[in-house]
Design a protein around this motif. Sequence first.
Motif, PDB file in Angstrom:
ATOM      1  N   VAL A  82       0.873  -1.179   0.000  1.00  0.00           N
ATOM      2  CA  VAL A  82       0.000   0.000   0.000  1.00  0.00           C
ATOM      3  C   VAL A  82       0.906   1.224   0.000  1.00  0.00           C
ATOM      4  O   VAL A  82       1.910   1.255   0.706  1.00  0.00           O
ATOM      5  CB  VAL A  82      -0.919   0.033   1.246  1.00  0.00           C
ATOM      6  CG1 VAL A  82      -1.773   1.290   1.249  1.00  0.00           C
ATOM      7  CG2 VAL A  82      -1.794  -1.201   1.316  1.00  0.00           C
ATOM      8  N   TYR A  83       0.549   2.231  -0.789  1.00  0.00           N
ATOM      9  CA  TYR A  83       1.313   3.480  -0.832  1.00  0.00           C
ATOM     10  C   TYR A  83       0.331   4.632  -0.701  1.00  0.00           C
ATOM     11  O   TYR A  83      -0.500   4.837  -1.581  1.00  0.00           O
ATOM     12  CB  TYR A  83       2.088   3.582  -2.150  1.00  0.00           C
ATOM     13  CG  TYR A  83       2.983   4.797  -2.257  1.00  0.00           C
ATOM     14  CD1 TYR A  83       4.266   4.780  -1.722  1.00  0.00           C
ATOM     15  CD2 TYR A  83       2.535   5.957  -2.877  1.00  0.00           C
ATOM     16  CE1 TYR A  83       5.098   5.885  -1.818  1.00  0.00           C
ATOM     17  CE2 TYR A  83       3.362   7.067  -2.981  1.00  0.00           C
ATOM     18  CZ  TYR A  83       4.637   7.027  -2.446  1.00  0.00           C
ATOM     19  OH  TYR A  83       5.450   8.124  -2.542  1.00  0.00           O
ATOM     20  N   ARG A  84       0.386   5.335   0.423  1.00  0.00           N
ATOM     21  CA  ARG A  84      -0.513   6.455   0.691  1.00  0.00           C
ATOM     22  C   ARG A  84      -1.980   6.042   0.497  1.00  0.00           C
ATOM     23  O   ARG A  84      -2.765   6.762  -0.082  1.00  0.00           O
ATOM     24  CB  ARG A  84      -0.174   7.662  -0.178  1.00  0.00           C
ATOM     25  CG  ARG A  84       1.249   8.148   0.071  1.00  0.00           C
ATOM     26  CD  ARG A  84       1.530   9.504  -0.500  1.00  0.00           C
ATOM     27  NE  ARG A  84       1.043  10.521   0.433  1.00  0.00           N
ATOM     28  CZ  ARG A  84       0.096  11.404   0.132  1.00  0.00           C
ATOM     29  NH1 ARG A  84      -0.458  11.429  -1.045  1.00  0.00           N
ATOM     30  NH2 ARG A  84      -0.277  12.284   1.029  1.00  0.00           N
ATOM     31  N   GLY A  85      -2.301   4.845   0.963  1.00  0.00           N
ATOM     32  CA  GLY A  85      -3.672   4.352   0.891  1.00  0.00           C
ATOM     33  C   GLY A  85      -4.047   3.704  -0.424  1.00  0.00           C
ATOM     34  O   GLY A  85      -5.169   3.223  -0.573  1.00  0.00           O
ATOM     35  N   LEU A  86      -3.134   3.670  -1.380  1.00  0.00           N
ATOM     36  CA  LEU A  86      -3.429   3.107  -2.703  1.00  0.00           C
ATOM     37  C   LEU A  86      -2.747   1.761  -2.889  1.00  0.00           C
ATOM     38  O   LEU A  86      -1.627   1.549  -2.430  1.00  0.00           O
ATOM     39  CB  LEU A  86      -2.929   4.050  -3.803  1.00  0.00           C
ATOM     40  CG  LEU A  86      -3.524   5.439  -3.854  1.00  0.00           C
ATOM     41  CD1 LEU A  86      -2.774   6.285  -4.876  1.00  0.00           C
ATOM     42  CD2 LEU A  86      -5.004   5.363  -4.205  1.00  0.00           C
ATOM     43  N   ARG A  87      -3.419   0.878  -3.593  1.00  0.00           N
ATOM     44  CA  ARG A  87      -2.814  -0.385  -4.031  1.00  0.00           C
ATOM     45  C   ARG A  87      -2.484  -0.232  -5.513  1.00  0.00           C
ATOM     46  O   ARG A  87      -2.942   0.680  -6.167  1.00  0.00           O
ATOM     47  CB  ARG A  87      -3.772  -1.535  -3.798  1.00  0.00           C
ATOM     48  CG  ARG A  87      -4.033  -1.772  -2.315  1.00  0.00           C
ATOM     49  CD  ARG A  87      -4.754  -3.088  -2.059  1.00  0.00           C
ATOM     50  NE  ARG A  87      -5.006  -3.280  -0.646  1.00  0.00           N
ATOM     51  CZ  ARG A  87      -4.113  -3.770   0.216  1.00  0.00           C
ATOM     52  NH1 ARG A  87      -2.919  -4.109  -0.200  1.00  0.00           N
ATOM     53  NH2 ARG A  87      -4.414  -3.905   1.496  1.00  0.00           N
ATOM     54  N   GLY A  88      -1.660  -1.114  -6.038  1.00  0.00           N
ATOM     55  CA  GLY A  88      -1.322  -1.060  -7.451  1.00  0.00           C
ATOM     56  C   GLY A  88      -0.332   0.037  -7.794  1.00  0.00           C
ATOM     57  O   GLY A  88      -0.287   0.514  -8.925  1.00  0.00           O
ATOM     58  N   VAL A  89       0.495   0.435  -6.807  1.00  0.00           N
ATOM     59  CA  VAL A  89       1.490   1.487  -7.020  1.00  0.00           C
ATOM     60  C   VAL A  89       2.854   0.843  -7.280  1.00  0.00           C
ATOM     61  O   VAL A  89       3.223  -0.143  -6.646  1.00  0.00           O
ATOM     62  CB  VAL A  89       1.574   2.427  -5.791  1.00  0.00           C
ATOM     63  CG1 VAL A  89       2.723   3.407  -5.921  1.00  0.00           C
ATOM     64  CG2 VAL A  89       0.251   3.159  -5.613  1.00  0.00           C
ATOM     65  N   VAL A  90       3.587   1.409  -8.236  1.00  0.00           N
ATOM     66  CA  VAL A  90       4.950   0.979  -8.532  1.00  0.00           C
ATOM     67  C   VAL A  90       5.822   2.227  -8.593  1.00  0.00           C
ATOM     68  O   VAL A  90       5.440   3.227  -9.205  1.00  0.00           O
ATOM     69  CB  VAL A  90       5.038   0.198  -9.858  1.00  0.00           C
ATOM     70  CG1 VAL A  90       6.469  -0.260 -10.121  1.00  0.00           C
ATOM     71  CG2 VAL A  90       4.090  -0.990  -9.860  1.00  0.00           C
ATOM     72  N   LEU A  91       6.982   2.170  -7.920  1.00  0.00           N
ATOM     73  CA  LEU A  91       7.938   3.274  -7.933  1.00  0.00           C
ATOM     74  C   LEU A  91       9.157   2.826  -8.734  1.00  0.00           C
ATOM     75  O   LEU A  91       9.748   1.784  -8.440  1.00  0.00           O
ATOM     76  CB  LEU A  91       8.386   3.638  -6.521  1.00  0.00           C
ATOM     77  CG  LEU A  91       7.366   4.291  -5.607  1.00  0.00           C
ATOM     78  CD1 LEU A  91       6.477   3.253  -4.954  1.00  0.00           C
ATOM     79  CD2 LEU A  91       8.070   5.108  -4.555  1.00  0.00           C
ATOM     80  N   TYR A  92       9.533   3.609  -9.730  1.00  0.00           N
ATOM     81  CA  TYR A  92      10.698   3.334 -10.565  1.00  0.00           C
ATOM     82  C   TYR A  92      11.765   4.362 -10.199  1.00  0.00           C
ATOM     83  O   TYR A  92      11.651   5.530 -10.570  1.00  0.00           O
ATOM     84  CB  TYR A  92      10.339   3.445 -12.045  1.00  0.00           C
ATOM     85  CG  TYR A  92       9.276   2.462 -12.485  1.00  0.00           C
ATOM     86  CD1 TYR A  92       9.624   1.175 -12.871  1.00  0.00           C
ATOM     87  CD2 TYR A  92       7.935   2.824 -12.509  1.00  0.00           C
ATOM     88  CE1 TYR A  92       8.643   0.263 -13.282  1.00  0.00           C
ATOM     89  CE2 TYR A  92       6.951   1.925 -12.909  1.00  0.00           C
ATOM     90  CZ  TYR A  92       7.315   0.652 -13.292  1.00  0.00           C
ATOM     91  OH  TYR A  92       6.354  -0.236 -13.690  1.00  0.00           O
TER      92      TYR A  92
END
Length: 130
Positions: A77-87
């Motif tokens: 989870v990233y800031r309440g969101l799922r489906g986040v990818v950081l490049y």
Amino acid sequence: MIAMGNAFDSLAGLSLEWTGVHHSESGDFSELSTHIVSYETERECYVTAGGKRVGEALYSYKRLDSRMAIVIYRPEVYRGLRGVVLYAMLDFENATDRAVIVADGEPFAVANGTFRVVQTQLRPSASGND
């Protein structure tokens, strides 16, 4: 800016403190302006901010040469969101990190900061935010 030196062969067992700014339609993510990423294994890491664990992720690391490396983070989870990818693009010569962040495959934010190696602290319990 103090140069770090050569890119690491692996991040496992290290902790990197990141300080910088995020740019998004909703502004900076000030709660993450300074955070520590602790790399527990070759694939798993967790993030702490303000002494609290604020996230966990799977990651892939690739050293490209003596200066540059790529890290791809897939947080639960990233800031309440799922489906986040950081490049992320790490420049070890200048100790800088730039990242493109996508959510559900769409542009979400960018991050621009510096990093340094810090001592790994005991793993804090979940903060309830992840």
